[in-house]
Scaffold this motif. Sequence first.
Motif, short mmCIF file in Angstrom:
data_model
loop_
_atom_site.label_atom_id
_atom_site.label_comp_id
_atom_site.label_asym_id
_atom_site.label_seq_id
_atom_site.Cartn_x
_atom_site.Cartn_y
_atom_site.Cartn_z
N ASN A 2 1.42 -9.45 -3.00
CA ASN A 2 1.37 -8.08 -3.46
C ASN A 2 -0.02 -7.52 -3.29
N GLN A 126 8.03 1.63 -0.87
CA GLN A 126 7.77 0.31 -0.29
C GLN A 126 7.16 0.42 1.11
N GLU A 129 3.53 1.19 0.73
CA GLU A 129 2.78 -0.01 0.37
C GLU A 129 2.53 -0.89 1.59
N LYS A 261 11.96 -1.64 7.07
CA LYS A 261 12.06 -0.69 5.96
C LYS A 261 12.51 0.68 6.46
#
Length: 438
Positions: A2, A126, A129, A261
Motif C-alpha cells: 500500500n 484505485q 492510487e 483497472k
Amino acid sequence: MNIKFYIFFSLLIVQFSLFAQEMLTPKEAVALALEHNYGIKLVETDVEIAKNNADILNSGYLPSVTGNAGAVYNRDNTEAEFADGRVTVLNGAESSRYNASVDLNYVLFDGLGRSYNYKQLQGNEQLTELQARETIELTMLQLFTVYYNVTELTENIKSLNQTLEVSKDRLQRAVYQFDYGQNTKLEVLSAQVDVNNDSITVMNTQQELRNFKRDLNLVLGNVLPERFDVDTFVSFNNIYDKTDLLEKTIANNVNLLQIDKNIDITTYGIKLEKSAYLPTLGLVGSYGWNRNNNNAAAFVATSTNTGLSGGLNLRWNLFDGGNTITRVKNAKINLEAQEIRKEEVLVTIERDFNNAWGNYQNRLEIYYLQEDNIKTSQNNFDRTQEKFRLGQVSFVEFRLAQVNLLNAEITRNRAKYFAKIAELEMLQISGELLNINF
C-alpha cells in the motif's frame, strides 16, 4: 505494498536532522523524496480527490432534502360582483401568501445505475492510487539516477585528487632532480603541464558534482543544506530468479495493473449504460405550511394549512431515439479496445523486462570485469612508479600508466552505478521497486 503505508513506514524509519547530519544515505533520500518531492505531493492531492469522489456522499445512495420558503404580497384594485347582484369595489386591497416546506426525494430503484456508477468511482479511486504508485516509482528512479551520479562523481574526485597528488609529487621530484642536474628542463615542464591538466580536471569535476547535488536537492524538495555528502556504498543482489521476477512482472507491473483497472471500470460502464433500459422508481415526501391573507373580496379572510404529503413516482424511458443503444455499443467497443491495449502492453512489458534483465546481467558482469581491471592497472602503475623512481622508465611511460589507472577507476565507478541503476529499472518493471530495502 500500500502506497500510504509505504510512505508512512519510510518516514517513520528516518527521523534525523538535516543540518546536524551531512551524510545522505539512500534510505534517507527515499524518505525525503516521499515527504517533499513536488510531483509526489501533487499526485497525493489527486488521490484525495478520487477518494472524495468515491465516498458515499457522492454515490447517489443518499436522499436529497430541500427546504423551500416564499412570500407574496398583493395590493390590488378589485371590483367584485356577488351572486345576489351586489357589487363591491375595493381600491388598494391588500392580500398576502406565505409558504414553507421541507421536501424529500429518494430514488428507490434506478436500474442499478447508481450501483455501477459507485463501483466506477471506487475503480477510479484505485486507478488513481495506481497512478500515484507509478509516479512514486518513476520519482525513485529519477532520484537514484541523480543520486548515483553524485556518488560516481564523488568517487571520481577521490581518484582525481590522488592522481593530482602523484603529479605534484612527480613535479617536486623533477624540480629537485633538475636543480641537482639529474634531468632536463623538459621533464619539469612536462610535469608542470600534467599538474595543471589534472587540476583543471578536478575543478571541472567538482563543478559538475555541485550541479548534480543541486539536481538531487531539487528532487528532494530543496530541503538539504548547501553542503552534504552521499553514501557511496553499493550492494547488488546476485540471486534473482528470472522466472520468478517475470511472474511478478505480470502480476504486479503498475502499467498492467492500470490496464486491468481500466477494463473493470469500462465493464461497469457498460452495465451503467444498460441500466437506462430499466425503469426508475422514486419516493417523494413533503411537510409544508401555507398561510393566505385574502382581501375583503374573498369569502375566507385567512387560511392556514400544514401537513404531510408523500408518494411514489415511476419513470420508464421506453424509447429515447436510440441514444441508449448507441452508448451501450460504444461502451462495448471501448472495452474491446482496452482488451487490445492490454495485449499490447503485456507484450511490451515482457520485452522491457527481458531487456532490463539482460542489461542488469551485462552491466553487472562489466562491473566485475572492471574490478579486475583495476587490480591490473594498479599493479602496472605500482611497478612503473617504482621503475620511474629508479630511472628505468621515461616520464611518458609513467604518465601513461598513471592515466590508465585513473581511467580504469573512473570506468569502474561508472560501471558500478550503471549496474545499480539497471537493477532498479528491472525491479521497477517487475513491480518490486517499492518493496526493497534501500
